[in-house]
Design a protein around this motif. Structure first.
Motif, mmCIF file in Angstrom:
data_model
loop_
_atom_site.group_PDB
_atom_site.id
_atom_site.type_symbol
_atom_site.label_atom_id
_atom_site.label_comp_id
_atom_site.label_asym_id
_atom_site.label_seq_id
_atom_site.Cartn_x
_atom_site.Cartn_y
_atom_site.Cartn_z
ATOM 1 N N GLY A 28 0.961 -1.059 0.001
ATOM 2 C CA GLY A 28 -0.091 0.033 -0.088
ATOM 3 C C GLY A 28 0.848 1.207 -0.056
ATOM 4 O O GLY A 28 2.072 1.098 0.021
ATOM 5 N N PHE A 29 0.025 2.379 0.298
ATOM 6 C CA PHE A 29 0.925 3.703 0.281
ATOM 7 C C PHE A 29 1.133 4.298 1.941
ATOM 8 O O PHE A 29 0.342 3.924 2.588
ATOM 9 C CB PHE A 29 -0.258 4.674 -0.341
ATOM 10 C CG PHE A 29 0.169 6.090 -0.039
ATOM 11 C CD1 PHE A 29 0.791 6.782 -1.066
ATOM 12 C CD2 PHE A 29 -0.581 6.783 1.004
ATOM 13 C CE1 PHE A 29 1.081 8.034 -0.970
ATOM 14 C CE2 PHE A 29 -0.034 8.177 1.328
ATOM 15 C CZ PHE A 29 0.652 8.857 0.092
ATOM 16 N N ILE A 92 -2.938 -4.966 -0.864
ATOM 17 C CA ILE A 92 -3.497 -4.118 0.503
ATOM 18 C C ILE A 92 -3.810 -2.563 0.359
ATOM 19 O O ILE A 92 -2.732 -1.943 -0.329
ATOM 20 C CB ILE A 92 -2.680 -4.151 1.623
ATOM 21 C CG1 ILE A 92 -2.918 -3.772 3.055
ATOM 22 C CG2 ILE A 92 -1.046 -3.668 1.653
ATOM 23 C CD1 ILE A 92 -2.472 -4.218 4.430
ATOM 24 N N SER A 93 -4.931 -2.164 0.749
ATOM 25 C CA SER A 93 -5.279 -0.735 0.468
ATOM 26 C C SER A 93 -4.917 -0.064 -0.957
ATOM 27 O O SER A 93 -5.461 -0.460 -1.849
ATOM 28 C CB SER A 93 -4.401 0.063 1.460
ATOM 29 O OG SER A 93 -5.225 1.319 1.788
ATOM 30 N N MET A 94 -4.077 0.856 -1.077
ATOM 31 C CA MET A 94 -3.515 1.293 -2.495
ATOM 32 C C MET A 94 -3.447 0.047 -3.453
ATOM 33 O O MET A 94 -3.715 0.039 -4.603
ATOM 34 C CB MET A 94 -2.586 2.243 -2.494
ATOM 35 C CG MET A 94 -2.102 2.580 -3.906
ATOM 36 S SD MET A 94 -0.973 3.725 -3.690
ATOM 37 C CE MET A 94 0.608 2.657 -4.194
ATOM 38 N N TYR A 97 -6.326 -1.052 -4.730
ATOM 39 C CA TYR A 97 -6.822 -0.371 -5.768
ATOM 40 C C TYR A 97 -6.219 -0.843 -7.033
ATOM 41 O O TYR A 97 -6.858 -0.709 -8.404
ATOM 42 C CB TYR A 97 -6.454 1.256 -5.648
ATOM 43 C CG TYR A 97 -7.115 1.743 -4.186
ATOM 44 C CD1 TYR A 97 -7.956 1.373 -3.401
ATOM 45 C CD2 TYR A 97 -6.599 3.112 -3.934
ATOM 46 C CE1 TYR A 97 -8.396 1.921 -2.256
ATOM 47 C CE2 TYR A 97 -6.628 3.461 -2.742
ATOM 48 C CZ TYR A 97 -7.762 3.182 -1.893
ATOM 49 O OH TYR A 97 -8.100 3.414 -0.724
ATOM 50 N N ARG A 131 -6.224 14.893 -0.356
ATOM 51 C CA ARG A 131 -4.957 14.379 -1.147
ATOM 52 C C ARG A 131 -4.382 15.618 -1.520
ATOM 53 O O ARG A 131 -3.196 15.431 -1.174
ATOM 54 C CB ARG A 131 -5.564 13.702 -2.292
ATOM 55 C CG ARG A 131 -6.332 12.521 -2.329
ATOM 56 C CD ARG A 131 -5.667 11.230 -1.808
ATOM 57 N NE ARG A 131 -6.535 10.108 -1.748
ATOM 58 C CZ ARG A 131 -6.262 8.917 -1.189
ATOM 59 N NH1 ARG A 131 -5.327 8.706 -0.333
ATOM 60 N NH2 ARG A 131 -7.250 7.978 -1.381
ATOM 61 N N MET A 150 0.027 10.314 9.071
ATOM 62 C CA MET A 150 -0.641 9.160 8.786
ATOM 63 C C MET A 150 -0.642 7.908 9.771
ATOM 64 O O MET A 150 -1.541 7.016 9.939
ATOM 65 C CB MET A 150 -0.027 8.295 7.569
ATOM 66 C CG MET A 150 -0.615 9.035 6.222
ATOM 67 S SD MET A 150 0.071 8.096 4.822
ATOM 68 C CE MET A 150 -1.181 6.826 4.775
ATOM 69 N N MET A 189 -4.429 8.417 -6.512
ATOM 70 C CA MET A 189 -5.330 7.782 -5.800
ATOM 71 C C MET A 189 -6.411 8.748 -5.908
ATOM 72 O O MET A 189 -7.549 8.489 -5.977
ATOM 73 C CB MET A 189 -5.030 7.675 -4.292
ATOM 74 C CG MET A 189 -4.220 6.274 -4.061
ATOM 75 S SD MET A 189 -3.741 5.790 -2.537
ATOM 76 C CE MET A 189 -2.614 7.259 -1.960
ATOM 77 N N ILE A 216 -9.201 3.340 8.545
ATOM 78 C CA ILE A 216 -9.046 3.966 7.416
ATOM 79 C C ILE A 216 -10.186 3.594 6.466
ATOM 80 O O ILE A 216 -11.141 3.944 5.827
ATOM 81 C CB ILE A 216 -7.838 3.931 6.505
ATOM 82 C CG1 ILE A 216 -6.637 4.644 7.407
ATOM 83 C CG2 ILE A 216 -7.823 4.217 5.220
ATOM 84 C CD1 ILE A 216 -5.128 4.717 7.028
ATOM 85 N N HIS A 242 -5.018 -1.197 10.113
ATOM 86 C CA HIS A 242 -4.969 -1.029 8.545
ATOM 87 C C HIS A 242 -3.953 -1.970 8.047
ATOM 88 O O HIS A 242 -3.841 -2.017 6.919
ATOM 89 C CB HIS A 242 -4.542 0.448 8.257
ATOM 90 C CG HIS A 242 -4.821 0.896 6.804
ATOM 91 N ND1 HIS A 242 -6.166 0.602 6.192
ATOM 92 C CD2 HIS A 242 -3.986 1.289 5.799
ATOM 93 C CE1 HIS A 242 -5.968 0.901 4.878
ATOM 94 N NE2 HIS A 242 -4.590 1.774 4.689
ATOM 95 N N MET A 243 -3.018 -2.478 8.697
ATOM 96 C CA MET A 243 -1.830 -3.154 8.259
ATOM 97 C C MET A 243 -2.242 -4.687 9.178
ATOM 98 O O MET A 243 -0.797 -5.325 9.533
ATOM 99 C CB MET A 243 -0.637 -2.636 8.710
ATOM 100 C CG MET A 243 -0.234 -1.471 7.910
ATOM 101 S SD MET A 243 0.457 -1.992 6.254
ATOM 102 C CE MET A 243 -0.879 -0.932 5.291
HETATM 103 C C1 MLT Z 1 -3.273 2.739 1.725
HETATM 104 O O1 MLT Z 1 -2.892 2.292 2.897
HETATM 105 O O2 MLT Z 1 -2.609 2.405 0.864
HETATM 106 C C2 MLT Z 1 -3.660 4.039 1.863
HETATM 107 O O3 MLT Z 1 -4.052 4.390 3.219
HETATM 108 C C3 MLT Z 1 -4.976 4.091 0.880
HETATM 109 C C4 MLT Z 1 -5.495 5.475 0.858
HETATM 110 O O4 MLT Z 1 -5.146 6.366 1.214
HETATM 111 O O5 MLT Z 1 -6.532 5.707 0.108
#
Ligand code: MLT
Length: 267
Positions: A28-29, A92-94, A97, A131, A150, A189, A216, A242-243
């Motif tokens: 992820g990001f 995971i997350s990003m 996407y 963003r 973050m 994103m 998140i 989130h992880m």
């Molecule tokens: C991530 O963990 O990749 C980000 O939180 C994703 C996001 O900011 O949308």
């Protein structure tokens, strides 16, 4: 084994270990493949695990601009470079996407999907404004300022408070992420399409994982994803934010291993 390959004119670093069903893990990001450190060894004992740094992140240094579509094309290029037939893609997350972009563009390359703490919705207008603010922040103050903003949301609150080894490791990965990559990823994103309408046509078995304390991506978002994807199952990981793959690696590895086993005989 750590390797590099030139994919779409960028040098992509990745780990490739084990034999069996190929499983590609996307970070992820604003992170890199080190967030999967607790997955590579145990999962590669049972299947083949491929873990790339997306372009611009970790060892895949690059200032070339990208969208989430570009990142999905890089995953396709890497899979072709490795001669993979059908594989399981986990994000995971990003990274999720990116996996959604990939699933839309290259469904025939997939054997299964794993979505971890991610969602199909595009950014709201408030999210897009956030963003832009973070792009200004990283340009002005660098990656450490992004980490500061973050970190409180990245892990289960008790772990953040303790600031234990997992929290420290995660923070230092964010510190090392180049500011240019952070700004480009934020814009990517912000501008990503909404994939909600694509979920009912996902053609492969799908595992959805979410931490029960994710600040998140709420559990309700993962539940909605589970309802929308026809052949999906949801695993909620206790005491994780989130992880979850870093916070509760054994539980996540168990869920992934069970899912891969269920795919072994499927077509
Ligand atoms: C991530 O963990 O990749 C980000 O939180 C994703 C996001 O900011 O949308």
């Amino acid at each position: 084994m750590a390797s590099t390959a030139t994919i779409n004119e960028v040098s992509i670093s990745y780990d490739d270990a084990g034999k069996g069903i190929p499983l590609m893990l996307i970070h992820g990001f604003p992170l890199d493949r080190r967030v999967w450190a607790e997955q590579i060894q145990p999962l590669s004992k049972v299947e083949r695990v491929i873990v790339p740094d997306l372009r611009g992140f970790g060892g895949s240094r690059s200032d070339a601009s990208f969208t989430l579509r570009t990142l999905a094309e890089d995953i396709c290029g890497l899979a072709q470079h490795l001669g993979l037939d059908r594989f399981v893609l986990a994000g995971i997350s990003m990274g999720g996407y990116v996996a959604l972009e990939f699933a839309k563009k290259y469904p025939a390359m997939l054997k299964g999907l794993i979505f971890i703490d991610t969602k199909a919705e595009a950014d709201t207008s408030e999210g897009k404004a956030g963003r832009d603010k973070m792009i200004a922040l990283v340009r002005e103050k660098g990656s450490t300022a992004v980490a500061e903003q973050m970190m409180p949301k990245m892990l289960a609150p008790a772990r953040i408070q303790r600031d234990d080894a997992v929290a420290q490791r995660l923070r230092s990965i964010i510190h090392e992420c180049p500011p240019t990559t952070i700004a480009t990823a934020l814009a990517a994103m912000r501008d990503r399409p909404d994939h909600t309408a694509d979920l009912p046509s996902i053609p492969v078995p799908t595992l959805i994982i979410v931490g029960d304390q994710d600040a998140i991506i709420p559990v309700s978002t993962a539940e909605a994803m589970n309802r929308a994807i026809p052949r999906s199952q949801l695993v909620v990981i206790k005491d994780a934010g989130h992880m979850p793959q870093m916070e509760q690696p054994d539980l996540v590895n168990q869920a992934i291993t069970g899912f891969l086993r269920s795919l072994a005989g499927s077509h």
